[in-house]
Design a protein around this motif. Sequence first.
Motif, PDB file in Angstrom:
ATOM      1  N   UNK A   1      42.056  34.985  48.252  1.00 44.19           N
ATOM      2  CA  UNK A   1      43.013  35.993  47.801  1.00 44.19           C
ATOM      3  C   UNK A   1      44.156  35.306  47.065  1.00 44.19           C
ATOM      4  N   UNK A   2      44.467  34.103  47.494  1.00 43.07           N
ATOM      5  CA  UNK A   2      45.554  33.337  46.888  1.00 43.07           C
ATOM      6  C   UNK A   2      45.271  33.066  45.420  1.00 43.07           C
ATOM      7  N   UNK A   3      44.019  32.730  45.085  1.00 42.71           N
ATOM      8  CA  UNK A   3      43.636  32.418  43.711  1.00 42.71           C
ATOM      9  C   UNK A   3      43.101  33.631  42.952  1.00 42.71           C
ATOM     10  N   UNK A   4      43.173  34.803  43.564  1.00 40.37           N
ATOM     11  CA  UNK A   4      42.797  36.029  42.876  1.00 40.37           C
ATOM     12  C   UNK A   4      41.308  36.259  42.710  1.00 40.37           C
ATOM     13  N   UNK A   5      40.482  35.614  43.515  1.00 40.48           N
ATOM     14  CA  UNK A   5      39.043  35.875  43.436  1.00 40.48           C
ATOM     15  C   UNK A   5      38.748  37.349  43.706  1.00 40.48           C
ATOM     16  N   UNK A   6      39.397  37.872  44.734  1.00 45.48           N
ATOM     17  CA  UNK A   6      39.249  39.288  45.087  1.00 45.48           C
ATOM     18  C   UNK A   6      40.602  39.962  44.957  1.00 45.48           C
ATOM     19  N   UNK A   7      40.598  41.126  44.334  1.00 42.54           N
ATOM     20  CA  UNK A   7      41.803  41.940  44.173  1.00 42.54           C
ATOM     21  C   UNK A   7      41.475  43.378  44.547  1.00 42.54           C
ATOM     22  N   UNK A   8      42.475  44.209  44.609  1.00 43.84           N
ATOM     23  CA  UNK A   8      42.223  45.632  44.861  1.00 43.84           C
ATOM     24  C   UNK A   8      41.342  46.226  43.768  1.00 43.84           C
ATOM     25  N   UNK A   9      41.484  45.707  42.554  1.00 43.66           N
ATOM     26  CA  UNK A   9      40.751  46.256  41.414  1.00 43.66           C
ATOM     27  C   UNK A   9      39.259  45.897  41.440  1.00 43.66           C
ATOM     28  N   UNK A  10      38.900  44.712  41.950  1.00 44.20           N
ATOM     29  CA  UNK A  10      37.482  44.331  41.920  1.00 44.20           C
ATOM     30  C   UNK A  10      36.830  44.293  43.304  1.00 44.20           C
ATOM     31  N   UNK A  11      37.532  44.759  44.316  1.00 45.92           N
ATOM     32  CA  UNK A  11      37.028  44.673  45.692  1.00 45.92           C
ATOM     33  C   UNK A  11      35.680  45.363  45.863  1.00 45.92           C
ATOM     34  N   UNK A  12      35.519  46.526  45.245  1.00 42.88           N
ATOM     35  CA  UNK A  12      34.265  47.269  45.402  1.00 42.88           C
ATOM     36  C   UNK A  12      33.083  46.504  44.805  1.00 42.88           C
ATOM     37  N   UNK A  13      33.329  45.732  43.752  1.00 44.84           N
ATOM     38  CA  UNK A  13      32.271  44.910  43.162  1.00 44.84           C
ATOM     39  C   UNK A  13      31.798  43.868  44.168  1.00 44.84           C
ATOM     40  N   UNK A  14      32.717  43.265  44.890  1.00 42.23           N
ATOM     41  CA  UNK A  14      32.363  42.288  45.912  1.00 42.23           C
ATOM     42  C   UNK A  14      31.575  42.938  47.043  1.00 42.23           C
ATOM     43  N   UNK A  15      32.001  44.105  47.456  1.00 38.91           N
ATOM     44  CA  UNK A  15      31.302  44.820  48.527  1.00 38.91           C
ATOM     45  C   UNK A  15      29.874  45.152  48.107  1.00 38.91           C
ATOM     46  N   UNK A  16      29.718  45.651  46.892  1.00 38.64           N
ATOM     47  CA  UNK A  16      28.395  46.019  46.394  1.00 38.64           C
ATOM     48  C   UNK A  16      27.488  44.797  46.273  1.00 38.64           C
ATOM     49  N   UNK A  17      28.031  43.679  45.759  1.00 37.15           N
ATOM     50  CA  UNK A  17      27.241  42.465  45.604  1.00 37.15           C
ATOM     51  C   UNK A  17      26.797  41.921  46.961  1.00 37.15           C
ATOM     52  N   UNK A  18      27.662  42.021  47.943  1.00 43.93           N
ATOM     53  CA  UNK A  18      27.322  41.568  49.286  1.00 43.93           C
ATOM     54  C   UNK A  18      26.182  42.395  49.868  1.00 43.93           C
ATOM     55  N   UNK A  19      26.275  43.709  49.715  1.00 46.73           N
ATOM     56  CA  UNK A  19      25.235  44.594  50.251  1.00 46.73           C
ATOM     57  C   UNK A  19      23.897  44.365  49.565  1.00 46.73           C
ATOM     58  N   UNK A  20      23.902  44.205  48.247  1.00 46.80           N
ATOM     59  CA  UNK A  20      22.645  44.059  47.506  1.00 46.80           C
ATOM     60  C   UNK A  20      21.994  42.705  47.747  1.00 46.80           C
ATOM     61  N   UNK A  21      22.800  41.664  47.897  1.00 48.34           N
ATOM     62  CA  UNK A  21      22.262  40.306  48.032  1.00 48.34           C
ATOM     63  C   UNK A  21      21.997  39.893  49.466  1.00 48.34           C
ATOM     64  N   UNK A  22      22.713  40.505  50.406  1.00 47.43           N
ATOM     65  CA  UNK A  22      22.620  40.083  51.794  1.00 47.43           C
ATOM     66  C   UNK A  22      23.542  38.931  52.141  1.00 47.43           C
ATOM     67  N   UNK A  23      24.315  38.443  51.166  1.00 46.22           N
ATOM     68  CA  UNK A  23      25.289  37.380  51.430  1.00 46.22           C
ATOM     69  C   UNK A  23      26.540  38.019  52.032  1.00 46.22           C
ATOM     70  N   UNK A  24      26.940  37.549  53.181  1.00 50.41           N
ATOM     71  CA  UNK A  24      28.048  38.152  53.920  1.00 50.41           C
ATOM     72  C   UNK A  24      29.381  37.555  53.461  1.00 50.41           C
ATOM     73  N   UNK A  25      30.351  38.412  53.229  1.00 51.11           N
ATOM     74  CA  UNK A  25      31.722  37.939  53.003  1.00 51.11           C
ATOM     75  C   UNK A  25      32.340  37.819  54.388  1.00 51.11           C
ATOM     76  N   UNK A  26      32.271  36.625  54.964  1.00 50.33           N
ATOM     77  CA  UNK A  26      32.661  36.501  56.370  1.00 50.33           C
ATOM     78  C   UNK A  26      34.171  36.434  56.553  1.00 50.33           C
TER      79      UNK A  26
END
Length: 285
Positions: free
Chosen positions: A70-95
């Motif tokens: 979050x410090x380096x802006x990898x995830x923001x409020x604007x792109x959070x849903x993209x991360x959630x969707x990618x995690x669900x489709x790939x099976x890679x967990x954002x732990x």
Amino acid sequence: MNRRHFLQHTTAMSASLLASATSASGGQFTGKIRKSLKWSMAQKAAKDMTLVEAFKKLRACGYEGVEPSLLFGHVTEENAEEWVAASKESGLIIDGTVGGRSEGLEAGIDLTKKIGGDSMLVVLAYPQEQPLQKTWDAAVARMKEAAPHAEKQGVRILIENVWNTFLISAYDMARFIDEVGSPWVQVHFDIGNMMRWGVAEHWAQVLGKRSVKLDVKEYDLERAMNEGMRKGFDKPLGEGSINWAAVRAELAKINYSGWAAAEVKAGDWEYLADVAKRMDKVLDL
């Protein structure tokens, strides 16, 4: 078959079954430690890919999770849903996430929760122009203040041992966590960082169950002495000064179970796969 031969046959068969079971079960921490990595390690390799494609590649490399910053802006409020969707489709967990400083704890906790993480790594500031006790008291108070929000969201605040010369003793870190007094404020134990001042397995022993997640990197004392302190991190996992067997022994004493995130330099997919294999070796997965 006479009795003697029957007993010999039974003993041999039992030994064979035991050997098969041991082999099938894997290493000491197989099924107990899950491999993650910092997203910054994969950014270069993934630059021409979609997030879903990159996540699938990381799965193929041997990782089960990923920790964006979050410090380096990898995830923001604007792109959070993209991360959630990618995690669900790939099976890679954002732990979990790397949240950075303590000023934005509540917002960071909320964003971590939004993308499915259950922890946020935090680095405590050490303003050296003010008295140490004042810094300590303010940090303890801030963690106590944020702990109820962390509990409400189900996201632990995990303090990392870093090189800013604050909490550089295992006893300091343990005392700090105990003064905060919340199960929602614990330690993200970096196995390599303290080698500048201490011994990895001693930290593991003192911190005990306060260590909720691990960062995995190597450190070579000889290289650090001869080439500069940061050069100590340049050795590949398993080839430096860390006594990994001793670290595992201390983790076993607390029956450690959870995530371990690689935190080494970035590289291509072949390199990332090699890091995952090295994690298997040093953690006995």
